[in-house]
Scaffold this motif. Sequence first.
Motif, PDB file in Angstrom:
ATOM      1  N   LYS A  23       0.806  -1.044   0.118  1.00 23.37           N
ATOM      2  CA  LYS A  23       0.048  -0.012   0.031  1.00 23.37           C
ATOM      3  C   LYS A  23       0.870   1.229   0.060  1.00 23.37           C
ATOM      4  N   THR A  24       0.275   2.259  -0.450  1.00 25.98           N
ATOM      5  CA  THR A  24       0.742   3.742  -0.535  1.00 25.98           C
ATOM      6  C   THR A  24       0.417   4.581   0.710  1.00 25.98           C
ATOM      7  N   VAL A  25       1.558   4.848   1.636  1.00 25.11           N
ATOM      8  CA  VAL A  25       1.393   5.566   2.930  1.00 25.11           C
ATOM      9  C   VAL A  25       2.025   7.190   2.414  1.00 25.11           C
ATOM     10  N   VAL A  26       1.290   8.114   2.722  1.00 28.43           N
ATOM     11  CA  VAL A  26       2.068   9.438   2.862  1.00 28.43           C
ATOM     12  C   VAL A  26       2.230  10.079   4.102  1.00 28.43           C
ATOM     13  N   VAL A  27       2.937  10.409   4.498  1.00 32.23           N
ATOM     14  CA  VAL A  27       3.108  11.143   5.878  1.00 32.23           C
ATOM     15  C   VAL A  27       3.913  12.562   5.531  1.00 32.23           C
ATOM     16  N   THR A  28       3.198  13.458   6.115  1.00 23.84           N
ATOM     17  CA  THR A  28       3.790  14.742   6.378  1.00 23.84           C
ATOM     18  C   THR A  28       4.546  15.024   7.310  1.00 23.84           C
ATOM     19  N   GLY A  29       5.419  15.747   7.431  1.00 21.83           N
ATOM     20  CA  GLY A  29       6.306  16.193   8.333  1.00 21.83           C
ATOM     21  C   GLY A  29       7.250  15.034   8.921  1.00 21.83           C
ATOM     22  N   SER A  30       7.623  14.252   8.017  1.00 22.42           N
ATOM     23  CA  SER A  30       8.204  12.849   8.576  1.00 22.42           C
ATOM     24  C   SER A  30       9.712  13.080   8.258  1.00 22.42           C
ATOM     25  N   SER A  31      10.312  14.101   8.585  1.00 22.89           N
ATOM     26  CA  SER A  31      11.865  14.121   8.400  1.00 22.89           C
ATOM     27  C   SER A  31      12.335  13.709   9.655  1.00 22.89           C
ATOM     28  N   ARG A  32      11.733  13.773  10.938  1.00 21.31           N
ATOM     29  CA  ARG A  32      12.322  13.438  12.196  1.00 21.31           C
ATOM     30  C   ARG A  32      11.088  13.083  13.013  1.00 21.31           C
ATOM     31  N   GLY A  33      11.727  12.908  14.414  1.00 19.73           N
ATOM     32  CA  GLY A  33      10.567  12.735  15.318  1.00 19.73           C
ATOM     33  C   GLY A  33       9.293  12.009  15.116  1.00 19.73           C
ATOM     34  N   ILE A  34       8.217  12.337  15.390  1.00 19.93           N
ATOM     35  CA  ILE A  34       6.902  11.395  15.518  1.00 19.93           C
ATOM     36  C   ILE A  34       6.787  11.064  13.849  1.00 19.93           C
ATOM     37  N   GLY A  35       6.648  11.891  12.986  1.00 21.25           N
ATOM     38  CA  GLY A  35       6.706  11.769  11.451  1.00 21.25           C
ATOM     39  C   GLY A  35       7.518  10.476  10.924  1.00 21.25           C
ATOM     40  N   GLU A  36       8.891  10.521  11.521  1.00 21.43           N
ATOM     41  CA  GLU A  36       9.721   9.463  11.012  1.00 21.43           C
ATOM     42  C   GLU A  36       9.407   8.021  11.850  1.00 21.43           C
ATOM     43  N   ALA A  37       9.047   8.274  12.978  1.00 25.57           N
ATOM     44  CA  ALA A  37       8.553   6.939  13.418  1.00 25.57           C
ATOM     45  C   ALA A  37       7.316   6.504  12.998  1.00 25.57           C
ATOM     46  N   ILE A  38       6.399   7.344  12.454  1.00 22.54           N
ATOM     47  CA  ILE A  38       5.051   6.828  11.779  1.00 22.54           C
ATOM     48  C   ILE A  38       5.461   6.163  10.471  1.00 22.54           C
ATOM     49  N   ALA A  39       6.397   6.825   9.969  1.00 20.93           N
ATOM     50  CA  ALA A  39       6.955   6.148   8.405  1.00 20.93           C
ATOM     51  C   ALA A  39       7.708   4.811   8.442  1.00 20.93           C
ATOM     52  N   GLU A  40       8.400   4.573   9.624  1.00 19.42           N
ATOM     53  CA  GLU A  40       8.935   3.489   9.864  1.00 19.42           C
ATOM     54  C   GLU A  40       8.104   2.329  10.353  1.00 19.42           C
ATOM     55  N   ALA A  41       7.011   2.701  11.174  1.00 18.92           N
ATOM     56  CA  ALA A  41       6.227   1.799  11.350  1.00 18.92           C
ATOM     57  C   ALA A  41       5.415   1.192  10.512  1.00 18.92           C
ATOM     58  N   PHE A  42       5.155   1.906   9.486  1.00 21.34           N
ATOM     59  CA  PHE A  42       4.418   1.634   8.313  1.00 21.34           C
ATOM     60  C   PHE A  42       5.268   0.813   7.340  1.00 21.34           C
ATOM     61  N   ILE A  62       0.286  15.139  -3.502  1.00 18.40           N
ATOM     62  CA  ILE A  62      -0.727  14.082  -3.606  1.00 18.40           C
ATOM     63  C   ILE A  62      -0.872  13.464  -5.082  1.00 18.40           C
ATOM     64  N   GLU A  63      -0.747  14.409  -6.015  1.00 20.95           N
ATOM     65  CA  GLU A  63      -0.576  13.915  -7.342  1.00 20.95           C
ATOM     66  C   GLU A  63       0.624  13.090  -7.628  1.00 20.95           C
ATOM     67  N   GLN A  64       1.896  13.697  -6.999  1.00 20.41           N
ATOM     68  CA  GLN A  64       3.158  12.772  -7.442  1.00 20.41           C
ATOM     69  C   GLN A  64       3.112  11.358  -6.768  1.00 20.41           C
ATOM     70  N   ALA A  65       2.476  11.338  -5.501  1.00 19.99           N
ATOM     71  CA  ALA A  65       2.362  10.251  -4.779  1.00 19.99           C
ATOM     72  C   ALA A  65       1.468   9.174  -5.763  1.00 19.99           C
ATOM     73  N   LYS A  66       0.412   9.798  -6.056  1.00 20.80           N
ATOM     74  CA  LYS A  66      -0.350   8.761  -7.091  1.00 20.80           C
ATOM     75  C   LYS A  66       0.255   8.270  -8.279  1.00 20.80           C
ATOM     76  N   LYS A  67       1.044   9.427  -8.621  1.00 24.35           N
ATOM     77  CA  LYS A  67       1.809   8.994  -9.980  1.00 24.35           C
ATOM     78  C   LYS A  67       2.918   8.041  -9.826  1.00 24.35           C
ATOM     79  N   ARG A  68       3.437   8.231  -8.916  1.00 25.54           N
ATOM     80  CA  ARG A  68       4.606   7.028  -8.256  1.00 25.54           C
ATOM     81  C   ARG A  68       4.153   5.677  -7.998  1.00 25.54           C
ATOM     82  N   PHE A  69       3.116   5.925  -7.176  1.00 26.85           N
ATOM     83  CA  PHE A  69       2.795   4.222  -6.695  1.00 26.85           C
ATOM     84  C   PHE A  69       1.272   3.888  -7.192  1.00 26.85           C
ATOM     85  N   ASN A  70       0.491   4.687  -7.944  1.00 21.75           N
ATOM     86  CA  ASN A  70      -0.578   4.510  -8.550  1.00 21.75           C
ATOM     87  C   ASN A  70      -1.914   4.417  -7.537  1.00 21.75           C
ATOM     88  N   SER A  71      -1.604   4.707  -6.383  1.00 26.17           N
ATOM     89  CA  SER A  71      -2.664   4.907  -5.263  1.00 26.17           C
ATOM     90  C   SER A  71      -2.086   5.866  -4.195  1.00 26.17           C
TER      91      SER A  71
END
Length: 243
Positions: free
Chosen positions: A6-25, A72-81
């Motif tokens: 699946k495709t997961v978009v996480v904003t504010g994901s360079s560090r801290g909580i956002g980075e942890a969320i990205a890693e969990a997914f 959002i458009e680039q995420a869709k283009k890259r991963f189709n969803s």
Amino acid sequence: MNLTGKTVVVTGSSRGIGEAIAEAFAMQGANIVLNARKPIAEEVITKLEAYGVQVETILGDVSDFESAKELIEQAKKRFNSVDVLVNNAGINRDKLIMRMTEEDFDATYEVNLKGTFNTIRHALPLMLKQKTGTIINVSSVVGETGNAGQANYAASKAGIIGLTKSVAREAAMRGVTCNAITPGFIETDMTAALSEKVKETMLTQIPLKRFGKSKDIAEAAVFLSKSDYITGQTIRVNGGMYM
């Protein structure tokens, strides 16, 4: 939802909580779209790719409507969803309201609340067309309790809760869920910079007598993404600080 591929978009994901969320997914096998205003460290990207998933970095300021659209458009283009959107980007400009400037208020609102609206506005049509999707908005315990010196931050985070409930009602007809997470005091760079006296005072407000960790928020986000029958809810991850 099975998160593998699946495709997961996480904003504010360079560090801290956002980075942890990205890693969990990523640990769940999801492909990750990282977003921040400034370049994301290569070691963050490498760490996520080690889980065998694909990682795309799309820089941009979500408080800008067109920039959020591009994300959002680039995420869709890259991963189709776009299957999961986690709105984590946020800033604070803490001051007592008597000293708070209009710019302090506006800047916080623009990123925290309007930024959340912007990404949802562009992601929701895709999810409704897919007839599946999960939106998770990171609010804050102070959005529920208020806090001296954080009128702008608390107002923006309270707004996210109202936005979440409204989106949940609109999106439910197509099986799309929308929930909020309200972290309490979490061990981050911001809390690490506090004096010991301030930390001790903060701990007196937490029944579990400890700060949370970024992974606690990340685990809540993954949990919400796997449920197709929880929507419009506010999940409190705060050690019992607010019940």
